[in-house]
Design a protein around this motif. Structure first.
Motif, PDB file in Angstrom:
ATOM      1  N   ASN A 353       0.843  -1.180   0.000  1.00  0.00           N
ATOM      2  CA  ASN A 353       0.000   0.000   0.000  1.00  0.00           C
ATOM      3  C   ASN A 353       0.888   1.243   0.000  1.00  0.00           C
ATOM      4  O   ASN A 353       1.707   1.416   0.913  1.00  0.00           O
ATOM      5  CB  ASN A 353      -0.882  -0.013   1.254  1.00  0.00           C
ATOM      6  CG  ASN A 353      -2.115   0.834   1.113  1.00  0.00           C
ATOM      7  OD1 ASN A 353      -2.178   1.694   0.235  1.00  0.00           O
ATOM      8  ND2 ASN A 353      -3.083   0.605   1.989  1.00  0.00           N
ATOM      9  N   LEU A 354       0.762   2.097  -1.010  1.00  0.00           N
ATOM     10  CA  LEU A 354       1.453   3.388  -1.015  1.00  0.00           C
ATOM     11  C   LEU A 354       0.602   4.382  -0.246  1.00  0.00           C
ATOM     12  O   LEU A 354      -0.538   4.665  -0.628  1.00  0.00           O
ATOM     13  CB  LEU A 354       1.670   3.877  -2.452  1.00  0.00           C
ATOM     14  CG  LEU A 354       2.845   3.285  -3.220  1.00  0.00           C
ATOM     15  CD1 LEU A 354       2.804   3.749  -4.679  1.00  0.00           C
ATOM     16  CD2 LEU A 354       4.179   3.673  -2.594  1.00  0.00           C
ATOM     17  N   VAL A 355       1.144   4.933   0.845  1.00  0.00           N
ATOM     18  CA  VAL A 355       0.328   5.786   1.718  1.00  0.00           C
ATOM     19  C   VAL A 355       0.646   7.266   1.576  1.00  0.00           C
ATOM     20  O   VAL A 355      -0.090   8.103   2.088  1.00  0.00           O
ATOM     21  CB  VAL A 355       0.460   5.363   3.195  1.00  0.00           C
ATOM     22  CG1 VAL A 355      -0.002   3.929   3.382  1.00  0.00           C
ATOM     23  CG2 VAL A 355       1.877   5.544   3.710  1.00  0.00           C
ATOM     24  N   GLY A 356       1.734   7.651   0.902  1.00  0.00           N
ATOM     25  CA  GLY A 356       2.019   9.071   0.744  1.00  0.00           C
ATOM     26  C   GLY A 356       3.349   9.338   0.085  1.00  0.00           C
ATOM     27  O   GLY A 356       4.228   8.474   0.043  1.00  0.00           O
ATOM     28  N   GLN A 357       3.466  10.560  -0.453  1.00  0.00           N
ATOM     29  CA  GLN A 357       4.705  11.001  -1.089  1.00  0.00           C
ATOM     30  C   GLN A 357       4.713  12.532  -1.112  1.00  0.00           C
ATOM     31  O   GLN A 357       3.649  13.156  -1.192  1.00  0.00           O
ATOM     32  CB  GLN A 357       4.813  10.452  -2.514  1.00  0.00           C
ATOM     33  CG  GLN A 357       6.012  10.893  -3.328  1.00  0.00           C
ATOM     34  CD  GLN A 357       7.347  10.446  -2.751  1.00  0.00           C
ATOM     35  OE1 GLN A 357       7.670  10.790  -1.602  1.00  0.00           O
ATOM     36  NE2 GLN A 357       8.125   9.708  -3.512  1.00  0.00           N
ATOM     37  N   SER A 384      13.391  17.529   6.534  1.00  0.00           N
ATOM     38  CA  SER A 384      12.072  17.801   7.086  1.00  0.00           C
ATOM     39  C   SER A 384      11.395  16.484   7.459  1.00  0.00           C
ATOM     40  O   SER A 384      11.699  15.439   6.896  1.00  0.00           O
ATOM     41  CB  SER A 384      11.206  18.555   6.071  1.00  0.00           C
ATOM     42  OG  SER A 384      11.710  19.861   5.855  1.00  0.00           O
ATOM     43  N   LEU A 385      10.457  16.560   8.401  1.00  0.00           N
ATOM     44  CA  LEU A 385       9.748  15.377   8.898  1.00  0.00           C
ATOM     45  C   LEU A 385       8.265  15.506   8.568  1.00  0.00           C
ATOM     46  O   LEU A 385       7.641  16.530   8.860  1.00  0.00           O
ATOM     47  CB  LEU A 385       9.936  15.244  10.407  1.00  0.00           C
ATOM     48  CG  LEU A 385       9.247  14.046  11.079  1.00  0.00           C
ATOM     49  CD1 LEU A 385       9.889  12.742  10.645  1.00  0.00           C
ATOM     50  CD2 LEU A 385       9.287  14.191  12.602  1.00  0.00           C
ATOM     51  N   TYR A 386       7.710  14.444   7.979  1.00  0.00           N
ATOM     52  CA  TYR A 386       6.312  14.429   7.559  1.00  0.00           C
ATOM     53  C   TYR A 386       5.535  13.386   8.349  1.00  0.00           C
ATOM     54  O   TYR A 386       6.059  12.332   8.704  1.00  0.00           O
ATOM     55  CB  TYR A 386       6.218  14.088   6.064  1.00  0.00           C
ATOM     56  CG  TYR A 386       6.903  15.086   5.163  1.00  0.00           C
ATOM     57  CD1 TYR A 386       6.184  16.079   4.504  1.00  0.00           C
ATOM     58  CD2 TYR A 386       8.288  15.030   4.970  1.00  0.00           C
ATOM     59  CE1 TYR A 386       6.818  16.992   3.668  1.00  0.00           C
ATOM     60  CE2 TYR A 386       8.929  15.941   4.140  1.00  0.00           C
ATOM     61  CZ  TYR A 386       8.196  16.917   3.492  1.00  0.00           C
ATOM     62  OH  TYR A 386       8.828  17.815   2.674  1.00  0.00           O
ATOM     63  N   LEU A 387       4.246  13.699   8.582  1.00  0.00           N
ATOM     64  CA  LEU A 387       3.328  12.777   9.248  1.00  0.00           C
ATOM     65  C   LEU A 387       2.179  12.472   8.295  1.00  0.00           C
ATOM     66  O   LEU A 387       1.659  13.373   7.631  1.00  0.00           O
ATOM     67  CB  LEU A 387       2.790  13.402  10.537  1.00  0.00           C
ATOM     68  CG  LEU A 387       1.796  12.561  11.344  1.00  0.00           C
ATOM     69  CD1 LEU A 387       2.484  11.328  11.933  1.00  0.00           C
ATOM     70  CD2 LEU A 387       1.165  13.410  12.451  1.00  0.00           C
ATOM     71  N   ILE A 388       1.776  11.202   8.223  1.00  0.00           N
ATOM     72  CA  ILE A 388       0.704  10.770   7.330  1.00  0.00           C
ATOM     73  C   ILE A 388      -0.374  10.057   8.147  1.00  0.00           C
ATOM     74  O   ILE A 388      -0.073   9.175   8.957  1.00  0.00           O
ATOM     75  CB  ILE A 388       1.242   9.808   6.252  1.00  0.00           C
ATOM     76  CG1 ILE A 388       2.301  10.506   5.390  1.00  0.00           C
ATOM     77  CG2 ILE A 388       0.102   9.286   5.377  1.00  0.00           C
ATOM     78  CD1 ILE A 388       3.041   9.564   4.460  1.00  0.00           C
ATOM     79  N   ASP A 389      -1.626  10.468   7.937  1.00  0.00           N
ATOM     80  CA  ASP A 389      -2.769   9.735   8.471  1.00  0.00           C
ATOM     81  C   ASP A 389      -3.077   8.614   7.474  1.00  0.00           C
ATOM     82  O   ASP A 389      -3.503   8.871   6.349  1.00  0.00           O
ATOM     83  CB  ASP A 389      -3.970  10.674   8.614  1.00  0.00           C
ATOM     84  CG  ASP A 389      -5.175   9.990   9.263  1.00  0.00           C
ATOM     85  OD1 ASP A 389      -5.419   8.791   8.971  1.00  0.00           O
ATOM     86  OD2 ASP A 389      -5.879  10.648  10.037  1.00  0.00           O
ATOM     87  N   ARG A 390      -2.841   7.384   7.848  1.00  0.00           N
ATOM     88  CA  ARG A 390      -2.981   6.273   6.911  1.00  0.00           C
ATOM     89  C   ARG A 390      -4.434   6.063   6.461  1.00  0.00           C
ATOM     90  O   ARG A 390      -4.664   5.531   5.373  1.00  0.00           O
ATOM     91  CB  ARG A 390      -2.438   4.983   7.535  1.00  0.00           C
ATOM     92  CG  ARG A 390      -0.924   4.980   7.686  1.00  0.00           C
ATOM     93  CD  ARG A 390      -0.423   3.677   8.280  1.00  0.00           C
ATOM     94  NE  ARG A 390      -0.820   2.513   7.495  1.00  0.00           N
ATOM     95  CZ  ARG A 390      -0.560   1.258   7.854  1.00  0.00           C
ATOM     96  NH1 ARG A 390       0.094   1.024   8.999  1.00  0.00           N
ATOM     97  NH2 ARG A 390      -0.941   0.250   7.097  1.00  0.00           N
ATOM     98  N   ARG A 391      -5.401   6.474   7.260  1.00  0.00           N
ATOM     99  CA  ARG A 391      -6.802   6.275   6.886  1.00  0.00           C
ATOM    100  C   ARG A 391      -7.235   7.274   5.818  1.00  0.00           C
ATOM    101  O   ARG A 391      -7.895   6.912   4.839  1.00  0.00           O
ATOM    102  CB  ARG A 391      -7.703   6.409   8.122  1.00  0.00           C
ATOM    103  CG  ARG A 391      -9.179   6.161   7.838  1.00  0.00           C
ATOM    104  CD  ARG A 391      -9.994   6.255   9.113  1.00  0.00           C
ATOM    105  NE  ARG A 391      -9.904   7.587   9.693  1.00  0.00           N
ATOM    106  CZ  ARG A 391     -10.697   8.603   9.336  1.00  0.00           C
ATOM    107  NH1 ARG A 391     -11.614   8.444   8.405  1.00  0.00           N
ATOM    108  NH2 ARG A 391     -10.578   9.770   9.928  1.00  0.00           N
ATOM    109  N   THR A 392      -6.871   8.552   6.006  1.00  0.00           N
ATOM    110  CA  THR A 392      -7.324   9.597   5.085  1.00  0.00           C
ATOM    111  C   THR A 392      -6.294   9.968   4.028  1.00  0.00           C
ATOM    112  O   THR A 392      -6.626  10.670   3.077  1.00  0.00           O
ATOM    113  CB  THR A 392      -7.654  10.873   5.871  1.00  0.00           C
ATOM    114  OG1 THR A 392      -6.441  11.397   6.451  1.00  0.00           O
ATOM    115  CG2 THR A 392      -8.662  10.589   6.973  1.00  0.00           C
ATOM    116  N   ARG A 393      -5.044   9.533   4.206  1.00  0.00           N
ATOM    117  CA  ARG A 393      -3.908   9.879   3.345  1.00  0.00           C
ATOM    118  C   ARG A 393      -3.495  11.347   3.494  1.00  0.00           C
ATOM    119  O   ARG A 393      -2.684  11.850   2.718  1.00  0.00           O
ATOM    120  CB  ARG A 393      -4.180   9.583   1.867  1.00  0.00           C
ATOM    121  CG  ARG A 393      -4.428   8.120   1.549  1.00  0.00           C
ATOM    122  CD  ARG A 393      -3.219   7.262   1.877  1.00  0.00           C
ATOM    123  NE  ARG A 393      -3.316   5.924   1.320  1.00  0.00           N
ATOM    124  CZ  ARG A 393      -3.831   4.879   1.969  1.00  0.00           C
ATOM    125  NH1 ARG A 393      -4.314   5.031   3.188  1.00  0.00           N
ATOM    126  NH2 ARG A 393      -3.860   3.691   1.412  1.00  0.00           N
TER     127      ARG A 393
END
Length: 450
Positions: A353-357, A384-393
């Motif tokens: 599953n690709l969750v973000g980029q 830089s540091l990124y945060l991803i909500d896996r449910r909403t992307r």
């Protein structure tokens, strides 16, 4: 022998002997909260001085089993490991006699640390000792000011002979029963390859990747050493599943793009297979267990498409000497001509599953995720540091400005409760290079999401 000659001989012997700072040595708190100048995120710096700090690699646990201490590398006691109490900021030296490669924190059965080291007595440079440290006793005696000799806290549970050429890529099983380690001894590894296996030559411009290598394991209680698996290529980044005993992930290490980067195998040597079967054009890197059934990895989009000028590639994408993969010789790989980003592989279903980029620039690089499956995180070449909500992307920048000139990358790792992320940062460094240990909170608004 005269007193003068005896004194001279004793002085020479002392000068030749290795000298280490004592285990249990304490250092005052440097803890400070700094608001990110761009995002406003409150960053808790547990160290703030330029002392050669570096966190444990993100594929391994960072917090002790009780969740109170983070262990890291530092030159406060050169060549030794330090633990910092997250609440008080106080620091304690937790090894004596050095360590090599990875530091492994047990996640159950008390606060314990495991690692390999060279024999402090010297001798054959290829012999390694496997060491267990009772951190609870170190913390208690250090607090009381009643430290005993190092052997009271450090137990050598195995000595690995020279033919193995054991190296510091290692991991502790989830139940603390087995300690896995990398074997570089080509004769030993090659003799245990399946008949007819083709040994791989070096791959790519760095001349790395050649085999054979192997993985071995040591029983922590008895010291028994067993062979796990041999492979025809160079092994890197051995890690264990911290939630499921007897499950490993490791890499084919080339210093860059690999023909097949990620691999998994059971602790008994069965089930060897590629974790994520990659295409020739994909640049896969920085795999990390993030839960009982999942491994995060980066499918990189950090290289320019040949013949295309991209004005959107962010400054700092290819800082000279700071970021990998920019040199020629890797082929047409790691570009955004194909899908890239933070990928999560399910070990049971094998689904990906690709969750973000990121929209541009290097893309996500070192990646991790919360064990509850809610969040993922990654850094980029600009630190830089990124945060991803896996449910909403949904994706947000948590913190930036950690200086692309830093001597290493920020290497994010989630805490076991999924509420914070540990990084290493050069934000406070006067020279733009020295790094400190920093904890970044997940925003409360995101934690409150249902």
């Amino acid at each position: 022998m005269s007193f003068r000659k005896t004194s001279l001989l004793l002085s020479l012997l002392l000068a030749a002997a290795p000298v280490w700072a004592q285990i249990g040595q304490r250092f005052p708190s440097e803890k400070r909260v700094v608001n990110d100048p761009v995002t406003g995120t409150p960053l808790t710096f547990l160290t703030t001085q330029p002392r050669g700090d570096a966190k444990i690699y993100p594929s391994h646990p960072q917090w002790t089993a009780d969740g109170k201490w983070l262990v890291f590398r530092s030159n406060r006691a050169k060549g030794e490991a330090i633990a910092v109490n997250e609440a008080s900021g106080e620091m304690v030296q937790v090894t004596e006699g050095g360590y090599e490669g990875m530091l492994n924190l047990a996640q159950s059965g008390g606060n314990k640390l495991f690692f390999l080291r060279k024999d402090p007595a010297g001798g054959n440079d290829k012999i390694r000792q496997a060491v267990e440290v009772d951190l609870d006793r170190v913390f208690a005696d250090s607090q009381a000011g009643a430290m005993k000799p190092a052997a009271s806290y450090q137990r050598v549970f195995a000595t690995l002979q020279a033919e193995l050429e054991a190296f510091g890529d290692n991991a502790l099983d989830a139940d603390g029963q087995w300690f896995y380690f990398r074997i570089q001894g080509k004769a030993y590894a090659g003799a245990r390859l399946p008949a007819g296996t083709k040994v791989e030559p070096p791959f790519g411009p760095r001349g790395m990747g050649a085999g054979p290598h192997a993985i071995g394991k040591i029983n922590v209680k008895t010291g028994e050493v067993r062979h796990v698996v041999s492979v025809p290529f160079q092994i890197g980044h051995i890690q264990s599943n911290s939630w499921n005993p007897g499950e490993l992930v490791f890499s084919w290490e080339t210093g860059g793009k690999s023909p097949q980067r990620t691999w998994t195998v059971k602790g008994d040597g069965t089930g060897l297979r590629p974790l994520y079967p990659e295409a020739p054009y994909e640049w896969v890197t920085h795999e990390a267990f993030i839960g009982k059934d999942e491994v995060a990895l980066a499918i990189m989009g950090h290289r320019p498409i040949p013949g295309v000028v991209d004005a959107n590639r962010a400054p700092g994408t290819a800082v000279e000497g700071a970021n990998p993969g920019q040199e020629d010789g890797w082929g047409n790989t790691g570009t955004r001509e194909k899908p890239t980003g933070l990928a999560i592989v399910n070990l049971r279903t094998r689904e990906v599953n690709l969750v973000g980029q990121t929209a541009s620039g290097s893309g996500l690089w070192h990646v991790h995720g919360s064990a509850d499956g809610r969040f993922a995180t990654g850094d980029d070449f600009g630190r830089s540091l990124y945060l991803i909500d896996r449910r909403t992307r949904e994706m947000m920048v948590l913190t930036t400005g950690h200086k692309a000139t830093a001597r290493d990358h920020i290497h994010p790792t989630f805490s076991p409760d999924g509420r914070k992320i540990q990084i290493q940062s050069a934000m406070l460094a006067a020279d733009g290079r020295e790094m400190n240990i920093c904890v970044v909170p997940v925003p409360q608004a995101w934690l409150d999401r249902k």
